[in-house]
Design an enzyme around this catalytic site. Structure first.
Site, PDB file in Angstrom:
ATOM      1  CB  SER A 112      -0.909  -0.010   1.247  1.00  0.00           C
ATOM      2  OG  SER A 112      -1.745   1.120   1.290  1.00  0.00           O
ATOM      3  CB  CYS A 113       1.988   3.725  -1.584  1.00  0.00           C
ATOM      4  SG  CYS A 113       1.076   3.697  -3.157  1.00  0.00           S
ATOM      5  N   GLY A 114       0.398   5.899  -0.914  1.00  0.00           N
ATOM      6  CA  GLY A 114      -0.504   7.024  -0.865  1.00  0.00           C
ATOM      7  C   GLY A 114      -1.700   6.867  -1.784  1.00  0.00           C
ATOM      8  CD1 TRP A 134      -3.218   8.250   3.859  1.00  0.00           C
ATOM      9  CD2 TRP A 134      -3.580   6.343   4.969  1.00  0.00           C
ATOM     10  NE1 TRP A 134      -3.563   8.586   5.147  1.00  0.00           N
ATOM     11  CE2 TRP A 134      -3.800   7.421   5.850  1.00  0.00           C
ATOM     12  CE3 TRP A 134      -3.751   5.041   5.446  1.00  0.00           C
ATOM     13  CZ2 TRP A 134      -4.168   7.258   7.176  1.00  0.00           C
ATOM     14  CZ3 TRP A 134      -4.126   4.858   6.770  1.00  0.00           C
ATOM     15  CH2 TRP A 134      -4.332   5.954   7.620  1.00  0.00           C
ATOM     16  N   GLY A 186      -1.564   4.100  -4.492  1.00  0.00           N
ATOM     17  CA  GLY A 186      -1.375   2.904  -5.303  1.00  0.00           C
ATOM     18  C   GLY A 186      -0.221   2.979  -6.271  1.00  0.00           C
TER      19      GLY A 186
END
Length: 309
Positions: free
Chosen positions: A265-267, A294, A269
């Site tokens: 996961s990240c900010g 996120w 994708g």
């Protein structure tokens, strides 16, 4: 539908130069910048690119989520149409690069692999490394591309996680329930802990309960070239050390052996693809990607957000 045998995940500029001579290589510039960046990837592509490359716009080759988020995974036919537009067939060796070195190219490679196009790679170091090693670039306007046919593929459902799946997983006990997926968060440590703000306005920082902080840049090495710089992937043994530091030796061993599934996961994708790529270099196959990441998680008022130091 599955393309022919898998290609290496990474190629060097010299390897790409040799591949291009052999034909049936489709080059894609998949550069992408944060919305608040003054840089315009399409304009930069038109001014300078690897010969024969086409521009793969990750915000256009996408199907917005129910929250309207950009660069989400495209529907199957949207992906196929884009391939047809750029002359790609299921047998084409697709090589992807970006203008950072390794950034949005990793997300694009994830997309191709998720749709079964295993004959795909990224240019490790991207366009800046290509330049630094003395290979020629094209500056004239790109020519027309002969449209091809690309059968509608089937997305591997195991590669993508939804909000509901991530929430359900966060309620599992990581220690006692071996089916619980380990969520690896590629954002910076400060955003993960909640100490630093998110770059997107009105979005709380923090993290998904039970997730681990693994900033994407810890999988990368920065190289200087004149006044500019670019990134490449760390070698597998160094990626392994970074993984151990992030999740501990027991979890890291279980991940590498395929005994513990994981989700990146990240900010939004994008850089989750870099964690996916680094882990694939370690031979890890059980990897899902939380597509909205996120931005989608924190935007929902019912989400549980943890903050820690």
């Amino acid at each position: 539908m599955s393309s022919s045998a898998a290609a290496p995940l990474l190629v060097t500029p010299a390897q790409l130069h040799d591949l291009a001579k052999s034909g049936n290589v489709s080059l894609l510039d998949a550069s992408w910048y944060m919305p608040n960046s003054p840089r315009k990837p399409r304009d930069e592509f038109l001014s300078k690119r690897v010969h024969g490359a086409n521009f793969w716009d990750l915000d256009e080759v996408a199907t917005p989520s129910d929250l309207g988020l950009k660069h989400m995974m495209p529907e199957e036919r949207v992906f196929a149409n884009a391939c047809e537009t750029f002359g790609i067939t299921p047998s084409s060796h697709v090589v992807i690069y970006d203008s950072h070195g390794v950034f949005s190219s990793a997300r694009t490679l994830f997309m191709f692999r998720a749709f079964g196009h295993q004959k795909s790679s990224i240019l490790d170091g991207g366009l800046p490394r290509w330049n630094a090693e003395g290979f020629p670039v094209e500056t004239k306007p790109p020519g027309d591309v002969a449209r091809t046919q690309y059968p509608t593929p089937t997305l591997d459902a195991d590669t993508i996680r939804s909000y509901q799946q991530v929430v359900s997983n966060s309620n599992l006990n990581l220690t006692s329930e071996s089916t619980a997926e380990l969520v690896l968060d590629a954002r910076s440590r400060g955003r993960y802990t909640g100490a630093d703000p998110e770059p997107r306005p009105d979005l709380s920082s923090g993290h998904i309960p039970g997730s681990f902080s693994l900033p994407f840049n810890t999988f990368l090495r920065t190289h200087k070239s004149g006044d500019s710089s670019y990134t490449t992937l760390l070698p597998p043994d160094e990626i392994r050390k970074v993984l151990v530091d992030a999740v501990g030796p027991e979890y890291a061993e279980a991940i590498i052996k395929g005994e513990r599934p994981i989700v990146t996961s990240c900010g939004s994708g994008m850089t989750a693809g870099i964690l996916w790529l680094g882990l694939r270099l370690l031979g890890v196959n059980k990897i899902g990607l939380y597509d909205e990441s996120w931005t989608g998680y924190a935007a929902r008022p019912e989400s549980v957000i943890e903050k820690s130091q």
